[in-house]
Design a protein around this motif. Structure first.
Motif, PDB file in Angstrom:
ATOM      1  N   PRO A  75      -3.972 -18.499  -9.812  1.00 31.80           N
ATOM      2  CA  PRO A  75      -4.288 -17.112 -10.157  1.00 31.80           C
ATOM      3  C   PRO A  75      -5.236 -16.438  -9.170  1.00 31.80           C
ATOM      4  O   PRO A  75      -5.133 -15.236  -8.927  1.00 31.80           O
ATOM      5  N   ASN A  76      -6.176 -17.199  -8.600  1.00 30.39           N
ATOM      6  CA  ASN A  76      -7.097 -16.626  -7.616  1.00 30.39           C
ATOM      7  C   ASN A  76      -6.359 -16.216  -6.346  1.00 30.39           C
ATOM      8  O   ASN A  76      -6.641 -15.157  -5.768  1.00 30.39           O
ATOM      9  N   LEU A  77      -5.400 -17.058  -5.919  1.00 29.11           N
ATOM     10  CA  LEU A  77      -4.620 -16.724  -4.728  1.00 29.11           C
ATOM     11  C   LEU A  77      -3.708 -15.532  -4.994  1.00 29.11           C
ATOM     12  O   LEU A  77      -3.526 -14.669  -4.135  1.00 29.11           O
ATOM     13  N   LEU A  78      -3.141 -15.471  -6.191  1.00 28.07           N
ATOM     14  CA  LEU A  78      -2.291 -14.335  -6.556  1.00 28.07           C
ATOM     15  C   LEU A  78      -3.089 -13.040  -6.523  1.00 28.07           C
ATOM     16  O   LEU A  78      -2.620 -12.018  -6.009  1.00 28.07           O
ATOM     17  N   SER A  81      -3.915 -12.184  -2.881  1.00 26.41           N
ATOM     18  CA  SER A  81      -2.710 -11.732  -2.176  1.00 26.41           C
ATOM     19  C   SER A  81      -2.348 -10.304  -2.570  1.00 26.41           C
ATOM     20  O   SER A  81      -1.946  -9.495  -1.730  1.00 26.41           O
ATOM     21  N   ALA A  82      -2.486  -9.973  -3.857  1.00 24.83           N
ATOM     22  CA  ALA A  82      -2.188  -8.620  -4.320  1.00 24.83           C
ATOM     23  C   ALA A  82      -3.131  -7.606  -3.678  1.00 24.83           C
ATOM     24  O   ALA A  82      -2.711  -6.507  -3.290  1.00 24.83           O
ATOM     25  N   SER A  83      -4.418  -7.969  -3.549  1.00 22.89           N
ATOM     26  CA  SER A  83      -5.391  -7.068  -2.931  1.00 22.89           C
ATOM     27  C   SER A  83      -5.068  -6.846  -1.459  1.00 22.89           C
ATOM     28  O   SER A  83      -5.169  -5.717  -0.947  1.00 22.89           O
ATOM     29  N   ILE A  84      -4.663  -7.925  -0.767  1.00 17.90           N
ATOM     30  CA  ILE A  84      -4.297  -7.791   0.648  1.00 17.90           C
ATOM     31  C   ILE A  84      -3.038  -6.953   0.785  1.00 17.90           C
ATOM     32  O   ILE A  84      -2.931  -6.093   1.676  1.00 17.90           O
ATOM     33  N   LEU A  85      -2.070  -7.182  -0.098  1.00 17.80           N
ATOM     34  CA  LEU A  85      -0.850  -6.372  -0.082  1.00 17.80           C
ATOM     35  C   LEU A  85      -1.193  -4.900  -0.267  1.00 17.80           C
ATOM     36  O   LEU A  85      -0.644  -4.032   0.427  1.00 17.80           O
ATOM     37  N   ALA A  86      -2.091  -4.587  -1.194  1.00 20.31           N
ATOM     38  CA  ALA A  86      -2.504  -3.204  -1.431  1.00 20.31           C
ATOM     39  C   ALA A  86      -3.120  -2.596  -0.182  1.00 20.31           C
ATOM     40  O   ALA A  86      -2.827  -1.447   0.190  1.00 20.31           O
ATOM     41  N   THR A  87      -3.971  -3.363   0.494  1.00 22.04           N
ATOM     42  CA  THR A  87      -4.625  -2.875   1.716  1.00 22.04           C
ATOM     43  C   THR A  87      -3.619  -2.599   2.816  1.00 22.04           C
ATOM     44  O   THR A  87      -3.644  -1.540   3.462  1.00 22.04           O
ATOM     45  N   GLY A 302      -0.020  -5.269  -6.319  1.00 21.91           N
ATOM     46  CA  GLY A 302      -0.355  -4.706  -5.015  1.00 21.91           C
ATOM     47  C   GLY A 302      -0.056  -3.218  -4.951  1.00 21.91           C
ATOM     48  O   GLY A 302      -0.857  -2.421  -4.446  1.00 21.91           O
ATOM     49  N   ILE A 303       1.108  -2.823  -5.466  1.00 16.30           N
ATOM     50  CA  ILE A 303       1.481  -1.406  -5.478  1.00 16.30           C
ATOM     51  C   ILE A 303       0.545  -0.611  -6.371  1.00 16.30           C
ATOM     52  O   ILE A 303       0.078   0.483  -6.000  1.00 16.30           O
ATOM     53  N   ASN A 304       0.243  -1.140  -7.556  1.00 18.45           N
ATOM     54  CA  ASN A 304      -0.655  -0.444  -8.479  1.00 18.45           C
ATOM     55  C   ASN A 304      -2.031  -0.222  -7.857  1.00 18.45           C
ATOM     56  O   ASN A 304      -2.608   0.871  -7.957  1.00 18.45           O
ATOM     57  N   GLN A 305      -2.564  -1.242  -7.220  1.00 20.13           N
ATOM     58  CA  GLN A 305      -3.883  -1.119  -6.602  1.00 20.13           C
ATOM     59  C   GLN A 305      -3.859  -0.139  -5.441  1.00 20.13           C
ATOM     60  O   GLN A 305      -4.838   0.585  -5.210  1.00 20.13           O
ATOM     61  N   CYS A 306      -2.755  -0.099  -4.713  1.00 18.91           N
ATOM     62  CA  CYS A 306      -2.641   0.819  -3.571  1.00 18.91           C
ATOM     63  C   CYS A 306      -2.527   2.267  -4.045  1.00 18.91           C
ATOM     64  O   CYS A 306      -3.213   3.154  -3.511  1.00 18.91           O
ATOM     65  N   LEU A 307      -1.676   2.530  -5.031  1.00 19.50           N
ATOM     66  CA  LEU A 307      -1.402   3.898  -5.458  1.00 19.50           C
ATOM     67  C   LEU A 307      -2.457   4.438  -6.425  1.00 19.50           C
ATOM     68  O   LEU A 307      -2.615   5.658  -6.548  1.00 19.50           O
ATOM     69  N   HIS A 308      -3.173   3.547  -7.122  1.00 18.99           N
ATOM     70  CA  HIS A 308      -4.200   3.975  -8.074  1.00 18.99           C
ATOM     71  C   HIS A 308      -5.531   3.292  -7.737  1.00 18.99           C
ATOM     72  O   HIS A 308      -6.053   2.488  -8.519  1.00 18.99           O
ATOM     73  N   PRO A 309      -6.107   3.577  -6.569  1.00 22.50           N
ATOM     74  CA  PRO A 309      -7.303   2.851  -6.128  1.00 22.50           C
ATOM     75  C   PRO A 309      -8.552   3.114  -6.955  1.00 22.50           C
ATOM     76  O   PRO A 309      -9.521   2.350  -6.882  1.00 22.50           O
ATOM     77  N   GLU A 310      -8.556   4.168  -7.774  1.00 24.31           N
ATOM     78  CA  GLU A 310      -9.765   4.535  -8.512  1.00 24.31           C
ATOM     79  C   GLU A 310      -9.859   3.883  -9.894  1.00 24.31           C
ATOM     80  O   GLU A 310     -10.859   4.034 -10.584  1.00 24.31           O
ATOM     81  N   ILE A 311      -8.814   3.165 -10.307  1.00 27.52           N
ATOM     82  CA  ILE A 311      -8.899   2.493 -11.604  1.00 27.52           C
ATOM     83  C   ILE A 311      -9.041   0.990 -11.394  1.00 27.52           C
ATOM     84  O   ILE A 311      -8.637   0.445 -10.370  1.00 27.52           O
ATOM     85  N   THR A 312      -9.619   0.326 -12.365  1.00 30.06           N
ATOM     86  CA  THR A 312      -9.895  -1.101 -12.250  1.00 30.06           C
ATOM     87  C   THR A 312      -8.661  -1.930 -12.591  1.00 30.06           C
ATOM     88  O   THR A 312      -7.685  -1.427 -13.159  1.00 30.06           O
TER      89      THR A 312
END
Length: 321
Positions: A75-78, A81-87, A302-312
């Motif tokens: 889960p930590n790697l997932l 990886s999602a955060s890097i994908l977002a970046t 990754g997509i969610n974090q990229c498109l909605h950077p202001e929500i947790t």
């Protein structure tokens, strides 16, 4: 006979393997590598037509994340990886305007189901801007579409997407699709992001009309994960391991000759040696169900974090249940 791959990083590798003369770099191509032991990031930038012709990929940026530990379901790697994908996705996407996310593929065939599986995991908000404008202060407008495949709808996927674009008028489109690789170790462990769009099915010899800025009229970013390889690729990888094992404990010209054989030459030899019914066989891992779910979650996050950077991340989880 072409080696089947959708990955720009592999197209570049093929160029070097088949070049008549050793070259330090591919003309018209800039390649950068970064990352760590968990996630290796390779950016292949095709600068001009010369570079495009050299590796058979369109002019643009191709960002590849190689995550070898992904199959362990850490889960930590997932999350990392999602955060890097977002970046990385954020480097080639628009920061404002409506984004339409399209999940390509057939939900009834697991190796081709990645795109449709991502859709319910997305934070979809376009409708909220009309019906609940007070609740979308920190959100970006996003809509999603899973158009199915030609064999199920009788309509070219590109035609469906273009029709929806004409009605909802997005500022950019992100398409998600399953890809093919020429390396077994990249299946389910590699994510490619490209700002050149995509030709669905091209890696398995079933290419449909391209979905890109030229055909859709808006910028198209593609996210793809290799989920299959063909039988000759598996045979070639197996022979590689056999040669490496035998050569490490043996001397003589025979094993040296085998090691010097180019990958494309070995692939062609294997392909022509296989029975016809095996030449076009496409293979996927036995744990493909779990793999597809895991990758769909990673890509969606990754997509969610990229498109909605202001929500947790907790707020994202609340939106998608």
């Amino acid at each position: 006979m072409n080696i089947r791959t959708d990955l720009a990083i592999e197209a570049k590798e093929l160029y070097f393997e088949t070049a008549l003369e050793k070259e330090a770099e591919v003309p018209g191509i800039v390649c950068r590598e970064e990352g760590d032991n968990d996630v290796r990031i390779t950016t292949v930038e095709v600068l001009d037509q010369q570079g495009a012709e050299a590796i058979g990929k369109g002019v643009g940026h191709y960002i590849t994340l190689e995550i070898q530990g992904l199959s362990q379901n850490d889960p930590n790697l997932l999350e990392k990886s999602a955060s890097i994908l977002a970046t990385e996705l954020g480097k080639i996407t628009k920061k404002k305007g409506l984004t339409m996310v399209v999940g390509l593929g057939n939900s009834h065939i697991t190796p081709d189901s990645l795109g449709p599986k991502v859709m319910p995991r997305l934070v979809v908000t376009r409708h909220l801007f009309s019906f609940m404008p007070d609740s979308v202060e920190k959100l970006s407008p996003v809509c999603a579409l899973a158009p199915g495949v030609l064999g199920l709808t009788g309509i070219e996927t590109g035609e469906i997407i273009r029709g929806v674009i004409g009605r909802v008028k997005p500022d950019q489109v992100i398409v998600i699709d399953a890809l093919a690789s020429r390396r077994t170790e990249r299946v389910g462990t590699t994510i490619q992001i490209a700002d050149t769009g995509i030709s669905p099915g091209s890696g398995v010899g079933n290419s449909r009309k391209a979905i890109n800025a030229e055909t859709m009229g808006v910028p198209v970013i593609a996210i793809g994960v290799p989920m299959v390889v063909d039988a000759p690729t598996i045979a070639s990888d197996t022979i590689d391991h056999v040669i490496e094992t035998l050569a490490s404990g043996a001397s003589g010209k025979f094993y040296a000759m085998l090691q010097e054989l180019k990958n494309e030459e070995r692939y062609r030899l294997i392909y022509e040696s296989l029975p016809k019914e095996m030449q076009n066989m496409i293979v996927t891992p036995k744990d493909i169900d779990a793999m597809a779910d895991r990758l769909a979650t990673l890509v969606a996050n990754g997509i969610n974090q990229c498109l909605h950077p202001e929500i947790t991340k907790e707020e994202i989880s609340a939106f998608v249940g």
